[in-house]
Scaffold this motif. Structure first.
Motif, PDB file in Angstrom:
ATOM      1  N   GLY A 198      55.839  19.155  36.466  1.00 52.18           N
ATOM      2  CA  GLY A 198      55.850  20.107  35.360  1.00 52.18           C
ATOM      3  C   GLY A 198      57.284  20.451  34.964  1.00 52.18           C
ATOM      4  N   GLN A 253      53.737  21.404  30.380  1.00 54.49           N
ATOM      5  CA  GLN A 253      54.222  20.079  30.002  1.00 54.49           C
ATOM      6  C   GLN A 253      54.173  19.248  31.275  1.00 54.49           C
ATOM      7  OE1 GLN A 253      58.451  19.891  29.164  1.00 54.49           O
ATOM      8  NE2 GLN A 253      58.046  18.618  27.372  1.00 54.49           N
ATOM      9  N   LEU A 254      53.740  17.989  31.170  1.00 57.01           N
ATOM     10  CA  LEU A 254      53.769  17.137  32.351  1.00 57.01           C
ATOM     11  C   LEU A 254      54.702  15.976  32.045  1.00 57.01           C
ATOM     12  CD1 LEU A 254      52.508  17.157  35.177  1.00 57.01           C
ATOM     13  CD2 LEU A 254      50.944  15.403  34.365  1.00 57.01           C
ATOM     14  N   TYR A 311      43.751  22.576  45.642  1.00 56.81           N
ATOM     15  CA  TYR A 311      43.180  21.245  45.907  1.00 56.81           C
ATOM     16  C   TYR A 311      42.323  21.318  47.167  1.00 56.81           C
ATOM     17  CZ  TYR A 311      46.512  18.896  42.694  1.00 56.81           C
ATOM     18  OH  TYR A 311      47.233  18.470  41.599  1.00 56.81           O
ATOM     19  N   THR A 331      54.917  12.497  38.632  1.00 56.46           N
ATOM     20  CA  THR A 331      54.945  13.433  37.504  1.00 56.46           C
ATOM     21  C   THR A 331      55.376  14.795  38.035  1.00 56.46           C
ATOM     22  OG1 THR A 331      52.653  14.088  37.848  1.00 56.46           O
ATOM     23  CG2 THR A 331      53.038  12.311  36.259  1.00 56.46           C
ATOM     24  N   TYR A 388      49.646  19.393  28.045  1.00 57.47           N
ATOM     25  CA  TYR A 388      48.268  19.698  28.410  1.00 57.47           C
ATOM     26  C   TYR A 388      47.554  20.372  27.252  1.00 57.47           C
ATOM     27  CZ  TYR A 388      48.534  18.516  33.302  1.00 57.47           C
ATOM     28  OH  TYR A 388      48.630  17.847  34.487  1.00 57.47           O
ATOM     29  N   PHE A 433      47.315  26.034  42.192  1.00 61.19           N
ATOM     30  CA  PHE A 433      46.313  24.986  42.436  1.00 61.19           C
ATOM     31  C   PHE A 433      45.688  25.161  43.795  1.00 61.19           C
ATOM     32  CE2 PHE A 433      46.744  23.046  38.609  1.00 61.19           C
ATOM     33  CZ  PHE A 433      48.029  22.657  38.320  1.00 61.19           C
ATOM     34  N   LEU A 464      39.768  20.286  39.782  1.00 57.20           N
ATOM     35  CA  LEU A 464      40.965  20.902  40.370  1.00 57.20           C
ATOM     36  C   LEU A 464      40.944  22.402  40.063  1.00 57.20           C
ATOM     37  CD1 LEU A 464      43.664  21.143  41.713  1.00 57.20           C
ATOM     38  CD2 LEU A 464      44.724  20.039  39.733  1.00 57.20           C
ATOM     39  N   LEU A 499      47.837  10.873  36.976  1.00 57.23           N
ATOM     40  CA  LEU A 499      48.102  11.230  38.376  1.00 57.23           C
ATOM     41  C   LEU A 499      47.401  12.559  38.658  1.00 57.23           C
ATOM     42  CD1 LEU A 499      50.169   9.029  37.862  1.00 57.23           C
ATOM     43  CD2 LEU A 499      51.847  10.330  39.113  1.00 57.23           C
ATOM     44  N   ASN A 505      40.509  20.312  30.845  1.00 55.00           N
ATOM     45  CA  ASN A 505      41.909  20.030  30.516  1.00 55.00           C
ATOM     46  C   ASN A 505      42.110  18.554  30.238  1.00 55.00           C
ATOM     47  OD1 ASN A 505      42.588  22.681  30.986  1.00 55.00           O
ATOM     48  ND2 ASN A 505      43.139  22.339  33.116  1.00 55.00           N
ATOM     49  N   SER A 554      41.907  26.398  40.320  1.00 59.38           N
ATOM     50  CA  SER A 554      43.115  27.173  40.572  1.00 59.38           C
ATOM     51  C   SER A 554      42.722  28.515  41.140  1.00 59.38           C
ATOM     52  CB  SER A 554      43.874  27.405  39.261  1.00 59.38           C
ATOM     53  OG  SER A 554      44.421  26.200  38.820  1.00 59.38           O
ATOM     54  N   VAL A 592      51.982  24.255  43.411  1.00 62.79           N
ATOM     55  CA  VAL A 592      52.396  24.577  42.037  1.00 62.79           C
ATOM     56  C   VAL A 592      51.672  25.817  41.476  1.00 62.79           C
ATOM     57  CG1 VAL A 592      52.567  23.637  39.677  1.00 62.79           C
ATOM     58  CG2 VAL A 592      52.831  22.124  41.653  1.00 62.79           C
ATOM     59  N   GLU A 593      52.470  26.694  40.866  1.00 61.87           N
ATOM     60  CA  GLU A 593      51.948  27.859  40.147  1.00 61.87           C
ATOM     61  C   GLU A 593      52.367  27.766  38.679  1.00 61.87           C
ATOM     62  OE1 GLU A 593      53.506  31.368  42.021  1.00 61.87           O
ATOM     63  OE2 GLU A 593      52.718  30.805  43.997  1.00 61.87           O
TER      64      GLU A 593
HETATM   65  C1  CJ4 Z   1      50.588  14.882  39.893  1.00 65.49           C
HETATM   66  N1  CJ4 Z   1      50.424  16.325  39.829  1.00 65.49           N
HETATM   67  C2  CJ4 Z   1      50.460  16.743  38.445  1.00 65.49           C
HETATM   68  C3  CJ4 Z   1      49.190  17.394  38.158  1.00 65.49           C
HETATM   69  C4  CJ4 Z   1      49.351  18.840  38.544  1.00 65.49           C
HETATM   70  N2  CJ4 Z   1      48.846  19.518  37.434  1.00 65.49           N
HETATM   71  C5  CJ4 Z   1      47.393  19.425  37.175  1.00 65.49           C
HETATM   72  C6  CJ4 Z   1      49.653  20.244  36.588  1.00 65.49           C
HETATM   73  N3  CJ4 Z   1      51.015  20.183  36.732  1.00 65.49           N
HETATM   74  C7  CJ4 Z   1      51.757  20.903  35.874  1.00 65.49           C
HETATM   75  C8  CJ4 Z   1      51.141  21.690  34.906  1.00 65.49           C
HETATM   76  F1  CJ4 Z   1      51.856  22.430  34.033  1.00 65.49           F
HETATM   77  C9  CJ4 Z   1      49.735  21.714  34.852  1.00 65.49           C
HETATM   78  N4  CJ4 Z   1      49.057  22.414  33.960  1.00 65.49           N
HETATM   79  C10 CJ4 Z   1      47.668  22.326  33.731  1.00 65.49           C
HETATM   80  C11 CJ4 Z   1      47.881  23.349  32.612  1.00 65.49           C
HETATM   81  C12 CJ4 Z   1      47.284  24.658  33.026  1.00 65.49           C
HETATM   82  O1  CJ4 Z   1      46.106  24.702  33.301  1.00 65.49           O
HETATM   83  N5  CJ4 Z   1      48.137  25.706  33.098  1.00 65.49           N
HETATM   84  C13 CJ4 Z   1      47.627  26.998  33.593  1.00 65.49           C
HETATM   85  C14 CJ4 Z   1      47.360  26.855  35.044  1.00 65.49           C
HETATM   86  C15 CJ4 Z   1      46.172  27.117  35.665  1.00 65.49           C
HETATM   87  N6  CJ4 Z   1      46.325  26.864  36.968  1.00 65.49           N
HETATM   88  C16 CJ4 Z   1      47.568  26.422  37.178  1.00 65.49           C
HETATM   89  C17 CJ4 Z   1      48.192  26.021  38.366  1.00 65.49           C
HETATM   90  C18 CJ4 Z   1      49.507  25.553  38.292  1.00 65.49           C
HETATM   91  C19 CJ4 Z   1      50.160  25.494  37.058  1.00 65.49           C
HETATM   92  C20 CJ4 Z   1      49.525  25.936  35.891  1.00 65.49           C
HETATM   93  N7  CJ4 Z   1      48.231  26.390  35.975  1.00 65.49           N
HETATM   94  C21 CJ4 Z   1      49.385  23.239  32.896  1.00 65.49           C
HETATM   95  N8  CJ4 Z   1      48.997  20.992  35.684  1.00 65.49           N
END
Ligand code: CJ4
Length: 406
Positions: free
Chosen positions: A192, A381-382, A100, A190, A204, A98, A311, A405, A359, A313, A89-90
């Motif tokens: 995004g 949004q999750l 991980y 879950t 978030y 991410f 976690l 999750l 977060n 990034s 995921v980006e």
């Molecule tokens: C089960 N699995 C779901 C968890 C995966 N998680 C943690 C996740 N799922 C969708 C998101 F929208 C999200 N967000 C954290 C918020 C954030 O920090 N946004 C800026 C950002 C920094 N690094 C990244 C990497 C990917 C996406 C957004 N990033 C938005 N987190």
């Protein structure tokens, strides 16, 4: 020349498919669609019949093959790590992805009762190009007396170079088959993105711990009147936590933490029930993975605990930084300590452990501390999903969700 034309044709066709039937795959799944939301009765949408479950894996396009990934094996774990690090995921602006860690993946995917055939990979010439996982959970849903044994799905990932081959739907169908074959008929996950049909849409929130870094990596931006120095002052934290008796969780705390957690979670409409073995797995501190602190009062009584997971990034293109260090709020139970004070201590502890940002979702009781502790709403949004289950209420409010999750 010919295969360029063929590729373009294939791509155009895929675009047309998407436009005509955006959720072609999801319409074939037992998820309530908009107009069924009224008619379906609460509970399973489709009865599972074990005899009807396909015994052999779904067909894959030639040269692709299924494999069960053994995360205890360093080489296989490294392959999963690299696939996710490069293809998972980006954010919408492709600035972060991410990262991980292997130790985190072992924590997340090897809990008590794990099924080896639920860590599913797809390989081409021994190279991992697709991945999806399930872990066994027991979910309490709304006021249902019954608790439902099901799977928690995560880490769906297809290599960037082989997207639009419709591999993701096959990964989903294959892990669904492997869950059905064990006579389980529900799943929780879950995402995004929004696909049919979320049971809750949560947001978030982010609390800056290292203002300068967040601005340098582009996570935060300065408005005209703001300066870095002003931001650093605004988000400054004390050196040490305030709560008396706050210390890292140890093995001897497992029994008390289990009781505190199970009791606390009953107030929500969606929550897991934890055995002591599961609390050992999910909460005992693991360096750079999970941090849990308990509040121990006189005579060794534990009255509260806080926890957050690591976690990071990858910062995709930045001259100065390769990573954003993010702590994610996990489960926090405040029975004696005010929740705002407990979470203020969580911020201090995370800052001291070197995190740049903390977060939290707006689920459970988090609304009670988000504003006061200066969390800012993010763009992320999750959405929570329940597969093959109609809720009594169509949607749950974020504060009714009691599951996190990773
Ligand atoms: C089960 N699995 C779901 C968890 C995966 N998680 C943690 C996740 N799922 C969708 C998101 F929208 C999200 N967000 C954290 C918020 C954030 O920090 N946004 C800026 C950002 C920094 N690094 C990244 C990497 C990917 C996406 C957004 N990033 C938005 N987190």
């Amino acid at each position: 020349q010919l295969n360029v034309v063929q590729k373009q044709t294939q791509y155009n066709q895929q675009l047309l498919d998407k436009l005509n039937k955006p959720h072609q795959f999801w319409e074939t799944q037992p998820m309530p669609n908009i107009n069924e939301l009224e008619s379906l009765k609460p509970g399973p949408i489709q009865e599972g019949i074990l005899a009807d479950v396909r015994k052999d894996p779904y067909n894959l396009i030639s040269k692709f093959e299924w494999c069960n990934v053994d995360l205890r094996n360093d080489e296989q774990a490294q392959q999963v790590y690299t696939l996710l690090k490069e293809n998972y995921v980006e954010d919408d602006d492709n600035m972060f992805r991410f990262d991980y860690s292997i130790e985190f993946l072992r924590w997340a995917l090897l809990p008590p009762g794990q099924h080896p055939d639920w860590i599913v990979g797809v390989k081409v010439n021994q190279k991992l190009v697709g991945f999806i996982t399930g872990i066994p959970v027991t979910l309490h849903i709304e006021n249902q007396q019954t608790k439902v044994k099901m799977t928690e799905i995560n880490f769906l990932c297809v290599h960037k170079k082989i997207r639009a081959n419709r591999l993701a739907p096959v990964l989903i169908k294959e892990i669904t088959r492997r869950v059905h074959i064990k006579n389980m008929w529900q799943a929780v996950y879950t995402a995004g993105i929004v696909v049919p049909t979320p049971i809750s849409q949560t947001r978030y929130y982010h609390r800056s711990l290292n203002a300068k870094k967040l601005i340098e990596v582009g996570f935060s931006s300065l408005s005209a009147r703001q300066t870095i120095a002003r931001q650093q002052k605004l988000y400054k934290l004390p050196e040490e936590p305030k709560t008396q008796g706050l210390r890292p969780m140890k093995k001897k705390d497992v029994a008390q933490v289990t009781k505190l957690l199970n009791e606390y979670l009953k107030q929500f409409k969606l929550y897991f029930k934890y055995t002591e073995d599961e609390v050992k797995h999910w909460f005992l501190p693991r360096k750079d993975v999970i941090s849990t602190y308990v509040v121990e009062k006189e005579q060794g009584v534990v009255t509260d605990f806080l926890s957050f997971y690591n976690l990071p990034s990858q910062v995709i293109k930045n001259p100065k930084h390769t990573h954003l260090r993010a702590a994610y709020s996990y489960y926090n139970v405040a029975t004696q300590t005010p929740i705002v004070q407990l979470m203020y201590d969580a911020l201090i502890l995370a800052k001291n452990e070197g995190y740049d940002v903390f977060n939290a979702l707006d689920i459970m009781e988090n609304e009670k501390f988000l504003k006061e502790l200066m969390f800012c709403p993010g763009d992320g949004q999750l959405n929570y999903y329940l597969y093959n289950w109609k809720l009594e209420s169509n949607m749950l409010k974020p504060e009714e969700i009691g599951i996190v999750l990773v």
